[in-house]
Design a protein around this motif. Structure first.
Motif, short mmCIF file in Angstrom:
data_model
loop_
_atom_site.label_atom_id
_atom_site.label_comp_id
_atom_site.label_asym_id
_atom_site.label_seq_id
_atom_site.Cartn_x
_atom_site.Cartn_y
_atom_site.Cartn_z
N ALA A 323 -27.18 32.57 16.67
CA ALA A 323 -28.44 31.99 16.66
C ALA A 323 -28.06 30.64 15.87
O ALA A 323 -28.69 29.46 16.48
N PRO A 324 -27.51 30.30 15.15
CA PRO A 324 -27.20 28.81 14.47
C PRO A 324 -26.57 28.07 15.67
O PRO A 324 -26.85 26.76 15.74
N GLU A 325 -25.88 28.43 16.51
CA GLU A 325 -25.30 27.67 17.68
C GLU A 325 -26.19 27.36 18.57
O GLU A 325 -26.21 26.36 19.56
N VAL A 326 -27.31 28.23 18.76
CA VAL A 326 -28.51 27.79 19.81
C VAL A 326 -29.71 26.90 19.20
O VAL A 326 -30.08 26.28 20.05
N VAL A 327 -30.00 27.20 18.13
CA VAL A 327 -31.00 26.21 17.54
C VAL A 327 -30.88 24.81 17.53
O VAL A 327 -29.51 24.50 17.13
N GLY A 328 -31.68 24.11 17.95
CA GLY A 328 -31.42 22.64 18.20
C GLY A 328 -30.89 22.19 19.72
O GLY A 328 -30.77 21.05 19.94
N LYS A 329 -30.73 23.15 20.38
CA LYS A 329 -30.23 22.80 21.72
C LYS A 329 -31.49 23.02 22.63
O LYS A 329 -32.11 23.83 22.35
N LYS A 330 -31.32 22.22 23.97
CA LYS A 330 -32.49 22.13 24.73
C LYS A 330 -32.20 23.41 25.68
O LYS A 330 -31.06 23.67 26.33
N VAL A 331 -33.33 23.80 26.19
CA VAL A 331 -33.20 24.98 27.38
C VAL A 331 -33.24 24.16 28.57
O VAL A 331 -34.09 23.18 29.07
N LEU A 332 -32.47 24.81 29.63
CA LEU A 332 -32.29 24.04 30.90
C LEU A 332 -33.41 24.46 32.08
O LEU A 332 -33.60 23.84 33.10
N TYR A 333 -34.13 25.67 31.64
CA TYR A 333 -34.88 26.21 32.74
C TYR A 333 -35.99 26.67 31.89
O TYR A 333 -35.99 26.87 30.48
N ASP A 334 -37.38 26.97 32.70
CA ASP A 334 -38.23 27.75 32.28
C ASP A 334 -38.10 28.94 31.83
O ASP A 334 -37.33 29.76 32.50
N LEU A 335 -38.35 29.56 30.44
CA LEU A 335 -38.07 30.65 30.05
C LEU A 335 -39.38 31.50 29.77
O LEU A 335 -40.52 30.92 29.40
N GLU A 336 -39.37 32.70 30.22
CA GLU A 336 -40.77 33.66 29.99
C GLU A 336 -40.34 34.51 28.77
O GLU A 336 -39.20 34.55 28.40
N PRO A 337 -41.44 35.16 28.02
CA PRO A 337 -41.22 35.86 26.83
C PRO A 337 -40.40 36.97 27.02
O PRO A 337 -40.42 37.39 28.27
N ASP A 338 -39.41 37.48 26.21
CA ASP A 338 -38.62 38.51 26.50
C ASP A 338 -37.32 38.14 27.34
O ASP A 338 -36.41 38.92 27.69
N ASP A 339 -37.20 36.83 27.80
CA ASP A 339 -35.88 36.44 28.58
C ASP A 339 -34.74 36.13 27.72
O ASP A 339 -34.93 35.69 26.54
N PHE A 340 -33.67 36.93 28.00
CA PHE A 340 -32.46 36.88 27.28
C PHE A 340 -31.88 35.34 27.19
O PHE A 340 -31.70 34.76 28.44
N ILE A 341 -31.50 35.18 26.24
CA ILE A 341 -30.81 33.61 25.77
C ILE A 341 -29.34 33.97 26.01
O ILE A 341 -28.60 34.61 25.43
N THR A 342 -28.97 32.95 27.05
CA THR A 342 -27.11 33.06 27.24
C THR A 342 -26.94 31.49 27.25
O THR A 342 -27.95 30.64 27.35
N PHE A 343 -25.65 31.30 26.93
CA PHE A 343 -25.17 29.94 26.95
C PHE A 343 -25.57 29.20 28.17
O PHE A 343 -25.61 27.91 28.42
N GLY A 344 -25.73 29.82 29.33
CA GLY A 344 -25.88 29.39 30.71
C GLY A 344 -27.02 28.62 30.73
O GLY A 344 -27.37 28.01 31.81
N MET A 345 -28.04 28.96 29.95
CA MET A 345 -29.38 28.36 30.00
C MET A 345 -29.88 27.31 28.98
O MET A 345 -30.87 26.97 28.91
N ILE A 346 -28.81 27.07 28.39
CA ILE A 346 -29.10 25.95 27.11
C ILE A 346 -28.08 24.76 27.32
O ILE A 346 -26.91 25.04 27.90
N GLU A 347 -28.35 23.55 27.04
CA GLU A 347 -27.74 22.36 27.00
C GLU A 347 -26.77 22.65 26.00
O GLU A 347 -27.06 22.25 24.76
N LEU A 348 -25.30 22.49 26.11
CA LEU A 348 -24.33 22.51 25.23
C LEU A 348 -23.91 21.18 24.77
O LEU A 348 -23.84 20.22 25.60
#
Length: 348
Positions: A323-348
């Motif tokens: 979670a600390p690696e994800v917070v502060g990153k932008k999401v690349l796609y629209d996400l729906e509730p309960d969508d799983f968070i993966t590194f492929g959908m956030i801006e690294l």
């Protein structure tokens, strides 16, 4: 209950001292949501000489994604037709749990295994004698942090943790009365994958060690005792013929014989072994472990904050520890509730 043993760190000269073993009867789903059946299981645990009963508090509605909850589940028609329906039938209300807790008072210790922060809050109100960290909940780092803020006795099932994660958990619960339990939950059970030597390996952390399993018999329990386990968790059931989501257990008569044997067991020499994950066990419980999911709809380009994240089963997204690696990153796609968070959908 007699729980006076405190382990010492191994120094290579022999096994840790062990006094009276502590036996937990895991109250399985065999109660089928019937409070009177649960009370009969408590009676059986007391009559068998167990030190404690362990009851799960899952709060599936808060801990499992909707797509899984709505999945058809026809294997247990007496409970419901969907995962949600079965979970609801097996869950006790806070009032029923309080009644069951009062029923245990002065007779047997009451240990609760919470699986979510919501269920931990329910457990708090019950003032349990201890908290169990189930193997599938041990990766829920926010839950462990919250549990560490409670000055309760803690039993930690280590079956799905790596060596580094066990070290981290032991540090987190520094100052607590902590027991580390080697746990093996395989369906079907395979003796060659029990890795009982891990019981002895856990001694190095200087905490009381134990074993919990779902073997139909008691052979592995006796082997674990010989390797230094002084906390034993075994499921207890009123009907061994029930085919249930989380398995059955020993009959009251079998539990009584097991506890009687445990009380007579002498400690045997220990052996060293490195902690390893059991791949088959990890695969089995992917559906039960939690991962990072979207707490609500998140538009593309949104910077993730903690309140936008939630932890729910199954384990299809990133580990809660990331979670600390994800917070502060932008999401690349629209996400729906309960969508799983993966590194492929956030801006690294």
């Amino acid at each position: 209950m007699n729980n006076s043993l405190v382990g010492k760190k191994r120094n290579g000269t022999g096994p840790v001292a062990r006094r009276r073993s502590y036996v937990l009867a895991r109250i399985t789903d065999s109660h089928l949501g019937d409070l009177n059946a649960a009370k009969r299981l408590v009676d059986a645990a007391v009559q068998s000489g167990c030190d404690a009963i362990r009851l799960d508090k899952r709060s599936a509605e808060q801990g499992v994604v909707r797509s899984v909850l709505d999945r058809p589940l026809l294997k247990y028609p007496r409970l419901g037709k969907t995962v949600r329906g079965v979970a609801r039938e097996l869950e006790y209300s806070p009032e029923a749990l309080r009644e069951l807790r009062d029923y245990c008072a002065g007779r047997v210790d009451f240990v609760v295994a919470p699986f979510t922060l919501d269920s931990l809050a329910v457990a708090d109100a019950l003032e349990p004698d201890g908290l169990m960290v189930d193997a599938v909940a041990a990766s829920n780092w926010p839950l462990l942090h919250a549990m560490a803020r409670r000055q309760k006795r803690v039993f930690l099932a280590t079956g799905l943790l790596t060596e580094a994660e066990i070290e981290e958990a032991v540090e987190l619960f520094n100052g607590h009365n902590l027991a580390l339990l080697h746990s093996v939950f395989l369906r079907p059970f395979e003796v060659n994958l029990a890795y009982l030597g891990v019981v002895a390996w856990l001694e190095q952390f200087g905490r009381r060690v134990g074993y919990t399993d779902n073997e139909p018999g008691v052979t592995m329990v006796m082997g674990a005792l010989g390797l230094g386990a002084s906390v034993i968790e075994k499921a207890l059931t009123l009907d061994k013929d029930l085919d249930l989501p989380r398995g059955g257990g020993l009959s009251p008569a079998e539990m009584g014989r097991l506890v009687a044997t445990i009380r007579e067991t002498d400690k045997e020499p220990l052996a060293d072994i490195r902690k390893k994950l059991i791949a088959a066990q990890s695969d089995t419980f992917d559906d039960d472990q939690v991962s990072l999911v979207a707490a609500r709809a998140i538009p593309a380009g949104t910077v993730l904050t903690e309140d936008l994240l939630s932890l729910k089963a199954p384990y299809r997204g990133l580990s809660p520890r990331l979670a600390p690696e994800v917070v502060g990153k932008k999401v690349l796609y629209d996400l729906e509730p309960d969508d799983f968070i993966t590194f492929g959908m956030i801006e690294l």
